[in-house]
Design a protein around this motif. Structure first.
Motif, PDB file in Angstrom:
ATOM      1  N   PHE A  55       0.830  -1.189   0.000  1.00 24.19           N
ATOM      2  CA  PHE A  55       0.000   0.000   0.000  1.00 24.19           C
ATOM      3  C   PHE A  55       0.869   1.245   0.000  1.00 24.19           C
ATOM      4  N   GLN A  56       1.897   1.259   0.855  1.00 29.43           N
ATOM      5  CA  GLN A  56       2.780   2.417   0.921  1.00 29.43           C
ATOM      6  C   GLN A  56       3.508   2.617  -0.400  1.00 29.43           C
ATOM      7  N   GLU A  57       3.949   1.507  -1.000  1.00 30.96           N
ATOM      8  CA  GLU A  57       4.656   1.629  -2.273  1.00 30.96           C
ATOM      9  C   GLU A  57       3.735   2.201  -3.345  1.00 30.96           C
ATOM     10  N   SER A  58       2.485   1.712  -3.404  1.00 29.26           N
ATOM     11  CA  SER A  58       1.572   2.211  -4.418  1.00 29.26           C
ATOM     12  C   SER A  58       1.217   3.662  -4.134  1.00 29.26           C
ATOM     13  N   TYR A  59       1.051   4.002  -2.849  1.00 22.54           N
ATOM     14  CA  TYR A  59       0.760   5.378  -2.486  1.00 22.54           C
ATOM     15  C   TYR A  59       1.938   6.259  -2.868  1.00 22.54           C
ATOM     16  N   ASP A  60       3.147   5.821  -2.526  1.00 28.17           N
ATOM     17  CA  ASP A  60       4.338   6.587  -2.859  1.00 28.17           C
ATOM     18  C   ASP A  60       4.493   6.720  -4.368  1.00 28.17           C
ATOM     19  N   ASP A  61       4.180   5.670  -5.117  1.00 28.00           N
ATOM     20  CA  ASP A  61       4.283   5.729  -6.575  1.00 28.00           C
ATOM     21  C   ASP A  61       3.358   6.797  -7.137  1.00 28.00           C
ATOM     22  N   VAL A  62       2.119   6.854  -6.666  1.00 27.00           N
ATOM     23  CA  VAL A  62       1.156   7.842  -7.151  1.00 27.00           C
ATOM     24  C   VAL A  62       1.646   9.242  -6.807  1.00 27.00           C
ATOM     25  N   GLN A  63       2.083   9.406  -5.585  1.00 27.42           N
ATOM     26  CA  GLN A  63       2.567  10.712  -5.147  1.00 27.42           C
ATOM     27  C   GLN A  63       3.808  11.112  -5.955  1.00 27.42           C
ATOM     28  N   ASP A  64       4.731  10.182  -6.113  1.00 27.83           N
ATOM     29  CA  ASP A  64       5.954  10.463  -6.875  1.00 27.83           C
ATOM     30  C   ASP A  64       5.633  10.800  -8.321  1.00 27.83           C
ATOM     31  N   GLN A  65       4.698  10.066  -8.904  1.00 30.82           N
ATOM     32  CA  GLN A  65       4.323  10.330 -10.295  1.00 30.82           C
ATOM     33  C   GLN A  65       3.731  11.735 -10.438  1.00 30.82           C
ATOM     34  N   ALA A  66       2.900  12.132  -9.490  1.00 28.89           N
ATOM     35  CA  ALA A  66       2.301  13.471  -9.543  1.00 28.89           C
ATOM     36  C   ALA A  66       3.371  14.545  -9.431  1.00 28.89           C
ATOM     37  N   VAL A  67       4.308  14.343  -8.518  1.00 27.50           N
ATOM     38  CA  VAL A  67       5.389  15.315  -8.346  1.00 27.50           C
ATOM     39  C   VAL A  67       6.251  15.375  -9.601  1.00 27.50           C
ATOM     40  N   LEU A  68       6.602  14.207 -10.141  1.00 26.98           N
ATOM     41  CA  LEU A  68       7.420  14.179 -11.355  1.00 26.98           C
ATOM     42  C   LEU A  68       6.709  14.850 -12.526  1.00 26.98           C
ATOM     43  N   ARG A  69       5.409  14.611 -12.648  1.00 29.28           N
ATOM     44  CA  ARG A  69       4.653  15.214 -13.748  1.00 29.28           C
ATOM     45  C   ARG A  69       4.642  16.736 -13.602  1.00 29.28           C
ATOM     46  N   ALA A  70       4.412  17.206 -12.386  1.00 24.49           N
ATOM     47  CA  ALA A  70       4.392  18.659 -12.144  1.00 24.49           C
ATOM     48  C   ALA A  70       5.770  19.253 -12.408  1.00 24.49           C
ATOM     49  N   ASP A  71       6.811  18.582 -11.935  1.00 26.09           N
ATOM     50  CA  ASP A  71       8.171  19.068 -12.177  1.00 26.09           C
ATOM     51  C   ASP A  71       8.487  19.055 -13.666  1.00 26.09           C
ATOM     52  N   GLY A  72       8.057  18.005 -14.349  1.00 22.76           N
ATOM     53  CA  GLY A  72       8.302  17.909 -15.794  1.00 22.76           C
ATOM     54  C   GLY A  72       7.648  19.048 -16.550  1.00 22.76           C
ATOM     55  N   GLU A  73       6.431  19.415 -16.154  1.00 25.59           N
ATOM     56  CA  GLU A  73       5.729  20.522 -16.809  1.00 25.59           C
ATOM     57  C   GLU A  73       6.448  21.843 -16.551  1.00 25.59           C
ATOM     58  N   ARG A  74       6.957  22.023 -15.335  1.00 24.70           N
ATOM     59  CA  ARG A  74       7.715  23.240 -15.012  1.00 24.70           C
ATOM     60  C   ARG A  74       8.993  23.316 -15.834  1.00 24.70           C
ATOM     61  N   VAL A  75       9.657  22.172 -16.001  1.00 18.87           N
ATOM     62  CA  VAL A  75      10.899  22.149 -16.779  1.00 18.87           C
ATOM     63  C   VAL A  75      10.610  22.482 -18.245  1.00 18.87           C
ATOM     64  N   LEU A  76       9.556  21.883 -18.798  1.00 20.40           N
ATOM     65  CA  LEU A  76       9.218  22.155 -20.203  1.00 20.40           C
ATOM     66  C   LEU A  76       8.887  23.634 -20.415  1.00 20.40           C
ATOM     67  N   LYS A  77       8.173  24.264 -19.477  1.00 21.77           N
ATOM     68  CA  LYS A  77       7.871  25.697 -19.571  1.00 21.77           C
ATOM     69  C   LYS A  77       9.154  26.510 -19.522  1.00 21.77           C
ATOM     70  N   ALA A  78      10.046  26.108 -18.598  1.00 20.75           N
ATOM     71  CA  ALA A  78      11.315  26.821 -18.459  1.00 20.75           C
ATOM     72  C   ALA A  78      12.166  26.640 -19.712  1.00 20.75           C
ATOM     73  N   LEU A  79      12.137  25.444 -20.314  1.00 20.29           N
ATOM     74  CA  LEU A  79      12.898  25.205 -21.552  1.00 20.29           C
ATOM     75  C   LEU A  79      12.433  26.127 -22.680  1.00 20.29           C
ATOM     76  N   ASP A  80      11.136  26.382 -22.714  1.00 19.86           N
ATOM     77  CA  ASP A  80      10.591  27.254 -23.759  1.00 19.86           C
ATOM     78  C   ASP A  80      11.085  28.698 -23.618  1.00 19.86           C
ATOM     79  N   SER A  81      11.522  29.073 -22.427  1.00 20.66           N
ATOM     80  CA  SER A  81      11.994  30.442 -22.227  1.00 20.66           C
ATOM     81  C   SER A  81      13.481  30.614 -22.563  1.00 20.66           C
ATOM     82  N   LEU A  82      14.181  29.504 -22.843  1.00 21.98           N
ATOM     83  CA  LEU A  82      15.598  29.575 -23.224  1.00 21.98           C
ATOM     84  C   LEU A  82      15.720  30.011 -24.678  1.00 21.98           C
ATOM     85  N   THR A  83      16.943  30.351 -25.065  1.00 17.88           N
ATOM     86  CA  THR A  83      17.168  30.646 -26.485  1.00 17.88           C
ATOM     87  C   THR A  83      16.963  29.355 -27.272  1.00 17.88           C
TER      88      THR A  83
END
Length: 192
Positions: A115-143
Motif C-alpha cells: 500500500f505504501q509503495e503504491s501510495y508513494d508511486d502515485v505521489q511520486d508520479q504526480a510530483v514528477l509530472r508537475a516538475d516535468g511541466e515546469r521544466v518544459l515551460k522553463a525550456l521554452d523560455s531559453l534561447t
C-alpha cells in the motif's frame, strides 16, 4: 443337585497405557481403540486453543499421526497415557496458532508495504509530472540554441559529440549552450 458355580475371571479391559504400549509395537487395533478412547478429549483441547473448527480437525489428525509415530517415546513411569497425548496435542495446537499468527503478521506487513509503495508511486508520479511541466515551460523560455542542445542531450539521450554533429556546431559550442541553459533553468526553477 446343584452344580458348583464356576467363576470365570473376566479379563480386564486394556488401559490407555497398555494400548499406547501396543501402538508402539505397531498394533493398529490398539491404535483404533486408543483413538476412540481419547479423540474427544484431544479434539476438545485443540478446539479450545485453535478455535477454528477445520484447523482443529487438521491439528487433531496431525496429533494422532504423531502419537502413532512416537508412541515408543511414551514412558508409563513418568505419567499417564492421556497426559502424554494431551501434552503432544497442546504443543501441536500452540504451534499452529503461532504459525497462523506469524502468517497473518507477514501478510499484514506485506499489505502495508505494498500500500505504501503504491501510495508513494502515485505521489511520486504526480510530483514528477508537475516538475516535468515546469521544466518544459522553463525550456521554452531559453534561447532556441540552448533549448535544442538541452533537449537533444537530456531528452534525446545524445552525447555532446552527437549533439554537435546533429546541430552542425563545434562540441565546445554545444557544451557552452548546455551549461548556460542549465544555469538559466536552475535559476528559473529556484533550485539552489
Amino acid at each position: 443337585m446343584r452344580l458348583p458355580r464356576i467363576r470365570i475371571a473376566a479379563e480386564r479391559p486394556p488401559t490407555q497405557e497398555d494400548l499406547l504400549r501396543r501402538v508402539a509395537l505397531g498394533d493398529e487395533d490398539a491404535f483404533e481403540a486408543l483413538y476412540d478412547a481419547v479423540a474427544p478429549v484431544v479434539f476438545g483441547l485443540v478446539r479450545r486453543i485453535v478455535r477454528d473448527p477445520s484447523q482443529s480437525e487438521e491439528v487433531a489428525q496431525e496429533i494422532f499421526v504423531e502419537v502413532w509415530q512416537k508412541a515408543v517415546l511414551f514412558d508409563a513411569d513418568r505419567g499417564k497415557a492421556l497426559s502424554w497425548i494431551c501434552t503432544v496435542a497442546h504443543r501441536r495446537a500452540v504451534d499452529r496458532v503461532r504459525a497462523s499468527q506469524a502468517s497473518r503478521d507477514r501478510d499484514l506487513r506485506q499489505g502495508i508495504k505494498e500500500f505504501q509503495e503504491s501510495y508513494d508511486d502515485v505521489q511520486d508520479q504526480a510530483v514528477l509530472r508537475a516538475d516535468g511541466e515546469r521544466v518544459l515551460k522553463a525550456l521554452d523560455s531559453l534561447t532556441q540554441a540552448q533549448g535544442d542542445a538541452i533537449r537533444l542531450a537530456y531528452y534525446g539521450g545524445y552525447t555532446h559529440q552527437e549533439v554537435a554533429g546533429l546541430l552542425q556546431v563545434p562540441v565546445g559550442t554545444v557544451k557552452t549552450r548546455i551549461r548556460d541553459g542549465m544555469i538559466r533553468l536552475r535559476d528559473m526553477m529556484g533550485v539552489a
